[in-house]
Design a protein around this motif. Structure first.
Motif, mmCIF file in Angstrom:
data_model
loop_
_atom_site.group_PDB
_atom_site.id
_atom_site.type_symbol
_atom_site.label_atom_id
_atom_site.label_comp_id
_atom_site.label_asym_id
_atom_site.label_seq_id
_atom_site.Cartn_x
_atom_site.Cartn_y
_atom_site.Cartn_z
ATOM 1 N N ASP A 118 0.811 -1.223 0.000
ATOM 2 C CA ASP A 118 0.000 0.000 0.000
ATOM 3 C C ASP A 118 0.840 1.266 0.000
ATOM 4 O O ASP A 118 0.443 2.290 -0.577
ATOM 5 C CB ASP A 118 -0.927 0.004 1.216
ATOM 6 N N GLY A 119 1.982 1.232 0.676
ATOM 7 C CA GLY A 119 2.827 2.415 0.747
ATOM 8 C C GLY A 119 4.075 2.129 1.546
ATOM 9 O O GLY A 119 4.303 1.009 2.013
ATOM 10 N N SER A 120 4.898 3.177 1.712
ATOM 11 C CA SER A 120 6.167 3.038 2.423
ATOM 12 C C SER A 120 6.419 4.296 3.239
ATOM 13 O O SER A 120 6.135 5.415 2.783
ATOM 14 C CB SER A 120 7.318 2.823 1.439
ATOM 15 N N GLU A 121 6.976 4.112 4.425
ATOM 16 C CA GLU A 121 7.352 5.260 5.239
ATOM 17 C C GLU A 121 8.470 6.070 4.602
ATOM 18 O O GLU A 121 8.716 7.209 4.999
ATOM 19 C CB GLU A 121 7.772 4.791 6.634
ATOM 20 N N GLU A 122 9.130 5.527 3.592
ATOM 21 C CA GLU A 122 10.168 6.281 2.894
ATOM 22 C C GLU A 122 9.553 7.468 2.156
ATOM 23 O O GLU A 122 10.171 8.530 2.068
ATOM 24 C CB GLU A 122 10.912 5.369 1.921
ATOM 25 N N SER A 123 8.358 7.285 1.614
ATOM 26 C CA SER A 123 7.642 8.358 0.905
ATOM 27 C C SER A 123 6.172 8.245 1.274
ATOM 28 O O SER A 123 5.348 7.756 0.486
ATOM 29 C CB SER A 123 7.833 8.226 -0.613
ATOM 30 N N PRO A 124 5.810 8.673 2.469
ATOM 31 C CA PRO A 124 4.448 8.442 2.973
ATOM 32 C C PRO A 124 3.346 9.107 2.172
ATOM 33 O O PRO A 124 2.184 8.699 2.265
ATOM 34 C CB PRO A 124 4.509 8.992 4.405
ATOM 35 N N GLU A 125 3.692 10.109 1.386
ATOM 36 C CA GLU A 125 2.672 10.810 0.605
ATOM 37 C C GLU A 125 2.366 10.117 -0.720
ATOM 38 O O GLU A 125 1.467 10.539 -1.460
ATOM 39 C CB GLU A 125 3.137 12.244 0.327
ATOM 40 N N ILE A 126 3.086 9.043 -1.036
ATOM 41 C CA ILE A 126 2.942 8.374 -2.333
ATOM 42 C C ILE A 126 2.413 6.961 -2.117
ATOM 43 O O ILE A 126 2.909 6.217 -1.269
ATOM 44 C CB ILE A 126 4.292 8.344 -3.070
ATOM 45 N N ASP A 127 1.397 6.581 -2.885
ATOM 46 C CA ASP A 127 0.804 5.246 -2.780
ATOM 47 C C ASP A 127 1.630 4.222 -3.545
ATOM 48 O O ASP A 127 2.222 4.521 -4.593
ATOM 49 C CB ASP A 127 -0.616 5.251 -3.355
ATOM 50 N N GLY A 128 1.630 2.999 -3.019
ATOM 51 C CA GLY A 128 2.181 1.867 -3.746
ATOM 52 C C GLY A 128 1.120 1.273 -4.667
ATOM 53 O O GLY A 128 0.032 1.830 -4.832
ATOM 54 N N LEU A 129 1.422 0.119 -5.245
ATOM 55 C CA LEU A 129 0.480 -0.515 -6.168
ATOM 56 C C LEU A 129 -0.711 -1.124 -5.441
ATOM 57 O O LEU A 129 -1.780 -1.313 -6.034
ATOM 58 C CB LEU A 129 1.199 -1.597 -6.982
ATOM 59 N N GLY A 130 -0.551 -1.459 -4.149
ATOM 60 C CA GLY A 130 -1.658 -1.998 -3.377
ATOM 61 C C GLY A 130 -2.076 -3.399 -3.785
ATOM 62 O O GLY A 130 -3.218 -3.806 -3.561
ATOM 63 N N ILE A 131 -1.168 -4.155 -4.361
ATOM 64 C CA ILE A 131 -1.479 -5.537 -4.760
ATOM 65 C C ILE A 131 -1.611 -6.439 -3.535
ATOM 66 O O ILE A 131 -2.416 -7.363 -3.502
ATOM 67 C CB ILE A 131 -0.380 -6.077 -5.701
ATOM 68 N N ILE A 132 -0.806 -6.161 -2.506
ATOM 69 C CA ILE A 132 -0.843 -6.901 -1.251
ATOM 70 C C ILE A 132 -0.993 -5.886 -0.128
ATOM 71 O O ILE A 132 -0.368 -4.815 -0.160
ATOM 72 C CB ILE A 132 0.439 -7.737 -1.044
ATOM 73 N N ASP A 133 -1.812 -6.218 0.862
ATOM 74 C CA ASP A 133 -2.010 -5.314 1.989
ATOM 75 C C ASP A 133 -0.745 -5.217 2.843
ATOM 76 O O ASP A 133 -0.064 -6.206 3.085
ATOM 77 C CB ASP A 133 -3.157 -5.818 2.876
ATOM 78 N N GLY A 134 -0.455 -3.993 3.296
ATOM 79 C CA GLY A 134 0.679 -3.804 4.189
ATOM 80 C C GLY A 134 1.432 -2.528 3.864
ATOM 81 O O GLY A 134 1.272 -1.935 2.786
ATOM 82 N N THR A 135 2.237 -2.104 4.815
ATOM 83 C CA THR A 135 3.048 -0.893 4.659
ATOM 84 C C THR A 135 4.500 -1.201 4.971
ATOM 85 O O THR A 135 4.812 -1.930 5.924
ATOM 86 C CB THR A 135 2.546 0.217 5.607
ATOM 87 N N ILE A 136 5.398 -0.654 4.163
ATOM 88 C CA ILE A 136 6.831 -0.806 4.373
ATOM 89 C C ILE A 136 7.260 0.215 5.425
ATOM 90 O O ILE A 136 6.940 1.406 5.315
ATOM 91 C CB ILE A 136 7.604 -0.584 3.058
ATOM 92 N N THR A 137 7.991 -0.242 6.438
ATOM 93 C CA THR A 137 8.370 0.636 7.544
ATOM 94 C C THR A 137 9.888 0.807 7.614
ATOM 95 O O THR A 137 10.649 -0.013 7.111
ATOM 96 C CB THR A 137 7.869 0.078 8.884
ATOM 97 N N LYS A 138 10.307 1.865 8.276
ATOM 98 C CA LYS A 138 11.728 2.176 8.413
ATOM 99 C C LYS A 138 12.371 1.288 9.479
ATOM 100 O O LYS A 138 11.773 1.024 10.527
ATOM 101 C CB LYS A 138 11.927 3.644 8.791
ATOM 102 N N ILE A 139 13.572 0.822 9.210
ATOM 103 C CA ILE A 139 14.358 0.116 10.213
ATOM 104 C C ILE A 139 14.937 1.166 11.157
ATOM 105 O O ILE A 139 15.618 2.099 10.720
ATOM 106 C CB ILE A 139 15.500 -0.685 9.577
ATOM 107 N N LEU A 140 14.676 1.036 12.425
ATOM 108 C CA LEU A 140 15.162 2.013 13.391
ATOM 109 C C LEU A 140 16.501 1.576 13.958
ATOM 110 O O LEU A 140 16.643 0.449 14.444
ATOM 111 C CB LEU A 140 14.140 2.182 14.525
#
Length: 562
Positions: A118-140
């Protein structure tokens, strides 16, 4: 497309048979794979991997090419936002989503995994393709955990798979700052601080967080599994798990090639004695230790985890006019399937015809020639000086390249030298107990950064520079030491500890290695992720295998090759 892509868009291997990699043979069914070209970084590596395996391939240059593909590979190099924007600009997003919804064979690499969600914290204002549910998060980052996650790590498969057949417990090369924490479609996970999803499978859709095209023999085998299998979704039994010895993120052994022109105008690999690259006697010719392409191939075959080219005189010329250096990258990437880094000349400049180029344009050309990372030296010092003076980051080559290609693609090479002081109070710079006393018995020193290949000292210390470039977007530091270089007396451990404790990005220790035990000492006492050597490898005084054998004997995990 760039000129290196054949006009037909098709590259053919030997009919009916796969070309071997080393002693391995690939003799499975023929099929043509399509590579999605959306303006990414080092796509040449994937192209070369397919050539090495003997597979036919073509590039998806139009939306129609995507829908016509038999099997599709998405080579992810760059940042999430830039990738999604490029997909939209090329009108690739809709046909790609349609292709994926039809459950047709797909292999996503790194960003090719991220874009599925669905998206990534790298560019939170931009949507992903949304083929699979979930969000990519930053490694802290945390104490002892560097970000980006960079290097060779292992998989923990959750079930058997055609894709991982024969490589379930091998090491693969990871380089990323963002990850998928969990998914019902997890095929394998990897641990960096905590577990994350390293391979996804949903039917015929596969995606890896790592880069198989830069993962040596294991990565080539995985790519071949994807292209050659007639039924990717076929269930397979999972082989018995290996023991836990030498699992997890490995320490990297990096081979470095200092490249420059000799007096005859040929590019040669050289190595200096305290930064003097000319012979000490006779006509003082530039010391010639070999041809760059041949040496890079040798180090790949001997098990180097990365190969770095440093063009040590590039500050004098025109980077994009340096055709031989670009050719070295192109030719080396044809047979070297581990990461390649190029340093020297990554800067804004104007050529002799008055044409201006940005550092981003220079880096882009190097990536397209086969580099996975670029190393920035003098330009990083100048940018850090401006920040210290003005209190704000102005436009820098580090930030520009990092924004488009990701922090993991930007290395800053630091060339410091010791300045001895009797007491920490004698200077405003950060000091440490020196590894050896100064000329007048001084016990402390600070490390002064230099530019122009160590030829000019600046009033900035190594901690100021390292922390500044991390804030600008650098993903790794290559830490040299002018005082230790060429001595074979061991790494400057106080320097390495000082820098690695000041930043959260990975650090490569450089300068001073003479024996395998120096690598063990460096890893044990500083905790750095990688250690680099040059002259001892070039002159065959120490082999990469000897280093790795010694490191393993001392209980330190490394990637072991045949």
């Amino acid at each position: 497309m760039m000129a290196f892509v054949a006009g037909s868009g098709l590259s053919r291997g030997p009919p009916g048979q796969r070309q071997g990699v080393g002693k391995k043979k690939y003799t499975t069914c023929m099929s043509t794979v399509t590579i999605l070209d959306y303006g990414a970084g080092n796509v040449r590596s994937l192209e070369n991997a397919l050539r090495r395996l003997g597979h036919d391939f073509k590039w998806a240059q139009t939306p129609e090419d995507i829908l016509a593909a038999e099997k599709l590979i998405f080579p992810g190099v760059g940042s999430f936002g830039a990738a999604m924007e490029n997909l939209d600009k090329k009108n690739f997003s809709e046909p790609l989503a349609e292709y994926l919804q039809q459950d047709r064979p797909y292999l996503g690499i790194c960003l090719g995994l991220h874009c599925l969600f669905d998206g990534s914290e790298e560019s939170p204002e931009i949507d992903g393709l949304g083929i699979i549910d979930g969000t990519i998060t930053k490694i802290l980052p945390s104490p002892g955990l560097s970000v980006p996650h960079m290097g060779w790590n292992t998989l923990s498969p959750k079930r058997g798979s055609v894709l991982l057949n024969g490589v379930e417990y091998e090491r693969f090369y990871f380089v990323h700052s963002f990850r998928l924490e969990e998914s019902e479609h997890c095929l394998a996970e990897t641990v960096h601080g905590s577990p994350f999803v390293s391979v996804v499978q949903r039917g015929n859709l596969f995606a890896t967080q790592f880069h198989p095209e830069k993962s040596g023999e294991a990565g080539l085998r995985l790519i071949d599994n994807f292209i050659s299998s007639s039924d990717l979704a076929l269930p397979k039994s999972l082989p018995a798990a290996q023991d836990s010895v030498n699992r997890g993120l490995a320490k990297r052994i990096v081979a470095c090639l200092d490249v420059r022109e000799n007096d005859q105008g040929d590019l040669v690999v050289t190595k200096g004695d305290q930064y003097d690259v000319r012979e000490t006697a006779g006509d003082r010719e530039v010391r010639n230790l070999g041809k760059p392409v041949a040496l890079a191939g040798r180090y790949f075959n001997e098990g180097a985890d990365e190969v770095t080219f440093l063009n040590i005189t590039s500050f004098r010329g025109e980077p994009l006019g340096d055709a031989p250096m670009l050719q070295i990258l192109e030719r080396s990437s044809e047979g070297v399937f581990v990461p390649l880094c190029i340093g020297g000349g990554i800067r804004d400049y104007e050529d002799s015809n008055g044409v201006s180029y940005t550092a981003l344009e220079v880096a882009a050309r190097y990536f397209r020639a086969g580099a996975d990372k670029v190393s920035i030296g003098s330009d990083a010092v100048y940018a850090a000086e401006k920040f210290i003076e003005n209190g704000k980051f102005e436009d820098s080559s580090i930030g520009a390249i990092s924004f488009v290609y990701g922090a993991q693609a930007v290395v800053v090479s630091i060339d410091p030298k010791r300045v001895y002081v009797s007491s920490p109070e004698d200077t405003e710079h950060v000091t440490t107990l020196a590894q050896q006393k100064g000329p007048n018995g001084e016990e402390y020193c600070w490390y002064q950064c230099t530019v122009r290949g160590g030829r000019e000292a600046r009033d900035i210390d190594v901690v100021q520079l390292a922390t500044s470039v991390e804030s600008m977007g650098a993903g790794e530091i290559l830490l040299n030491c002018m005082d230790a270089d060429g001595t074979n007396a061991g790494y400057d451990l106080p320097l390495i500890k000082m820098v690695s404790s000041a930043v959260s990005i990975p650090v490569i220790a450089s300068s001073g290695a003479g024996i395998p035990e120096h690598f063990v000492e460096c890893f044990n006492e500083t905790g750095v992720e990688a250690a680099l050597a040059a002259g001892i490898f070039h002159r065959k005084e120490v082999s990469i295998k000897e280093v790795k054998d010694t490191v393993v004997t001392n209980g330190i995990p490394v990637r072991v090759t045949d």
